[in-house]
Design a protein around this motif. Structure first.
Motif, short mmCIF file in Angstrom:
data_model
loop_
_atom_site.label_atom_id
_atom_site.label_comp_id
_atom_site.label_asym_id
_atom_site.label_seq_id
_atom_site.Cartn_x
_atom_site.Cartn_y
_atom_site.Cartn_z
N CYS A 1 44.23 37.04 33.04
CA CYS A 1 45.45 37.55 33.68
C CYS A 1 45.25 39.02 34.02
O CYS A 1 44.69 39.78 33.22
N ASP B 1 47.00 42.72 35.90
CA ASP B 1 48.23 43.39 36.27
C ASP B 1 48.19 43.75 37.76
O ASP B 1 47.29 43.32 38.50
N GLU B 2 49.15 44.58 38.21
CA GLU B 2 49.25 44.90 39.62
C GLU B 2 48.05 45.68 40.13
O GLU B 2 47.74 45.66 41.33
N GLU B 3 47.34 46.37 39.23
CA GLU B 3 46.14 47.12 39.63
C GLU B 3 44.86 46.29 39.47
O GLU B 3 43.76 46.80 39.65
N SER C 1 48.32 36.41 37.92
CA SER C 1 49.16 37.56 37.57
C SER C 1 50.28 37.11 36.64
O SER C 1 50.56 35.92 36.50
N GLN D 1 38.63 45.82 35.15
CA GLN D 1 38.77 44.79 36.18
C GLN D 1 37.69 43.72 35.98
O GLN D 1 36.55 44.04 35.64
N ASP E 1 53.37 37.31 37.06
CA ASP E 1 54.51 36.73 37.77
C ASP E 1 54.22 35.33 38.32
O ASP E 1 55.11 34.67 38.84
N ASP E 2 52.98 34.88 38.24
CA ASP E 2 52.66 33.54 38.70
C ASP E 2 53.30 32.49 37.79
O ASP E 2 53.53 32.74 36.60
#
Length: 386
Positions: A346, A348-350, A324, A295, A326-327
């Motif tokens: 970039c 991920d979801e975590e 992210s 992170q 998806d942006d």
């Protein structure tokens, strides 16, 4: 799901015949949103209204799911097509629940079924059923009334929806919210929708396909990306505006441009190590510091690493922003300009680092699409004419 075959409307006026829609041919596949776009008086609303026969065609045919609607009873046709207009058209003497249940009642639904459907739709449009169903339209804001108009059109679960500038009268902030909510609903509902708009940004955001009209004629019918990358003629190019390349930022996701090559350091690494890794990625002036979970926790700048000794954990700046997968690139560009930076990590979801996106990569990606279309256009123009 929707097919128009030589659909034409001629209005008789004191000054003579006016062709409002001239032999319109187009198809909208099941589950897609088609935006009808163009200047005022170009024929887009007339074309929409001919589908549910609010305007009777002069000639041509409309097919719904393969069925010719010419011989269908007009009332039956309309009950199977959801219709949303800018003026909303809620019945002021009816509660919200009664407004939503109008078509289900006409179709003979029992009371328990249409009441449950009303509650289901209220959740879908993000309005609390217990707080709103017993209210009257005058007790709601314009944006809330517009949502109810969408819910009413969806009440009988029609396969086809027609929308005539449904969000045009709403202020920009609420319009963006309602557009986003509608697109989320569409992901689940997969309705086939024809949608009239005069707003290019709305068309690019909402449409799977865009049909550009001019003086009653369909000038271009393509995906938003193809429309922006390759306008068919000078009119379309002028109508889209000089910033059409920037409009494409809305259409491209980070996932299409991201690079998984990204230099990182750990808190326990020295600033000498950080400087060496920055040099390995010469187009950057800083490097990302990550923790054991990958992170992002900080940035080490080139200038700091050159002039300071010690460990990264003791000499770092905050990470200005992350994006992210998806942006879209519009968000990325906005963040880069606001922070005066040329790259972003970039996650991920975590929240784990999965790559980076750079201004250079964005510019190359957008430019490559235009260059490809230009080559295709030049190749077609160069073909020998028989």
């Amino acid at each position: 799901m929707i097919r128009l075959e030589n659909l034409t409307k001629v209005f008789d006026t004191p000054k003579g015949a006016v062709v409002a829609a001239d032999h319109i041919n187009m198809e909208v596949p099941s589950g897609e949103i088609c935006i009808l776009l163009g200047p005022s008086g170009c024929g887009k609303t007339t074309t929409l209204k001919m589908i549910n026969r609010i305007v009777k065609p002069s000639s041509g045919k409309v097919f719904i799911n393969g069925d010719d609607t010419t011989g269908m009873d007009t009332q039956d046709l309309r009950r199977n097509i959801g219709y949303v207009i800018q003026q909303i058209g809620l019945f002021p003497n009816m509660t919200i629940e009664e407004n939503i249940a109008v078509v289900p009642k006409l179709l003979g639904w029992d009371k328990a079924r249409y009441k449950e459907r009303a509650r289901e739709l209220m959740h879908m449009i993000a309005l609390e059923p217990d707080a709103f169903l017993k209210r009257y339209p005058s007790e709601l804001s314009g944006g809330q009334q517009q949502r109810i108009g969408v819910a009413r059109a969806l009440a009988a679960d029609p396969p086809v929806m027609l929308m005539d500038e449904p969000f045009g009268a709403i202020d920009p902030i609420n319009r963006a919210v309602i557009q986003d909510e509608f697109l989320k609903m569409q992901q689940d509902l997969k309705k086939t929708i024809m949608f009239v708009s005069h707003d290019i940004d709305e068309a690019i955001k909402m449409g799977d396909r865009v049909a550009v009209f001019r003086e009653g004629k369909l000038v271009q019918y393509s995906s938003p990306d193809d429309l922006l990358a390759a306008p068919k003629n000078a009119f379309v190019e002028s109508f889209l505006g000089e910033d059409r390349a920037l409009k494409r930022l809305n259409l491209v996701k980070v996932a299409e441009v991201v690079s998984d090559e990204i230099g990182t350091v750990k808190p326990e690494d020295t600033l000498t190590t950080a400087l060496a890794r920055i040099d390995d990625f010469g187009y950057q002036n800083s490097i990302l510091m990550i923790n054991d979970k990958r992170q992002p926790v900080g940035l080490i700048s080139r200038s700091l690493a050159r002039t300071t000794k010690g460990y990264c954990r003791d000499h770092f700046q905050n990470v200005p922003a992350t994006v992210s997968l998806d942006d879209d690139l519009r968000k990325v560009a906005s963040l880069m300009f606001a922070q005066d930076i040329t790259w972003l990590p970039c996650v991920d979801e975590e929240g784990r680092v999965c790559g980076q996106i750079t201004q250079r990569a964005m510019t190359h990606h957008l430019g490559a699409r235009f260059r490809t279309k230009q080559r295709e256009t030049s190749a077609v123009a160069a073909e020998p004419k028989e």
